[in-house]
Design a protein around this motif. Structure first.
Motif, PDB file in Angstrom:
ATOM      1  N   UNK A  46      -8.967   5.874   5.456  1.00  0.00           N
ATOM      2  CA  UNK A  46      -7.789   5.549   6.109  1.00  0.00           C
ATOM      3  C   UNK A  46      -6.639   4.751   5.150  1.00  0.00           C
ATOM      4  N   UNK A  47      -7.165   3.759   4.515  1.00  0.00           N
ATOM      5  CA  UNK A  47      -6.318   3.170   3.514  1.00  0.00           C
ATOM      6  C   UNK A  47      -5.943   4.228   2.275  1.00  0.00           C
ATOM      7  N   UNK A  48      -6.969   4.806   1.807  1.00  0.00           N
ATOM      8  CA  UNK A  48      -6.592   5.765   0.728  1.00  0.00           C
ATOM      9  C   UNK A  48      -5.443   6.838   1.297  1.00  0.00           C
ATOM     10  N   UNK A  49      -5.721   7.103   2.414  1.00  0.00           N
ATOM     11  CA  UNK A  49      -4.945   8.122   3.039  1.00  0.00           C
ATOM     12  C   UNK A  49      -3.475   7.829   3.160  1.00  0.00           C
ATOM     13  N   UNK A  50      -3.301   6.470   3.613  1.00  0.00           N
ATOM     14  CA  UNK A  50      -1.865   5.582   3.757  1.00  0.00           C
ATOM     15  C   UNK A  50      -1.565   5.774   2.390  1.00  0.00           C
ATOM     16  N   UNK A  51      -2.277   5.428   1.308  1.00  0.00           N
ATOM     17  CA  UNK A  51      -1.503   5.316  -0.209  1.00  0.00           C
ATOM     18  C   UNK A  51      -1.044   6.699  -0.651  1.00  0.00           C
ATOM     19  N   UNK A  52      -2.109   7.774  -0.361  1.00  0.00           N
ATOM     20  CA  UNK A  52      -1.313   9.020  -0.819  1.00  0.00           C
ATOM     21  C   UNK A  52      -0.099   9.348  -0.142  1.00  0.00           C
TER      22      UNK A  52
END
Length: 84
Positions: A46-52
């Motif tokens: 989820x944190x990576x998806x938010x950054x994307x």
């Protein structure tokens, strides 16, 4: 997770080079689903998806398309060797 981080890195590179459009082909349906809805994302991704999703705002156009593995095979093996 690896696919999400690779996508984020590719977007960062494209943004840094001044690209305004990006289209990514992936054989990872889980990544495509997570980008469509956070409900599908693993808690660690989820944190990576938010950054994307934040970085996508810097572009005029971004697409990610799920394709069969044979379509991305040329890039898949070199990418895996980098992760080892």
């Amino acid at each position: 997770m690896v696919e999400a981080v690779a996508f984020l890195d590719a977007l960062r590179l494209a943004c840094g080079k001044g690209f305004s459009k990006s289209e990514v082909l992936t054989d990872c349906i889980v990544l495509v689903q997570a980008l469509r809805s956070m409900e599908h994302a693993d808690v660690f991704v989820k944190p990576v998806i938010r950054d994307i999703l934040d970085l996508v705002q810097e572009f005029d156009y971004v697409a990610i398309t799920n394709v069969p593995r044979n379509v991305v095979r040329i890039a898949h093996n070199p990418a895996k060797s980098v992760m080892r």
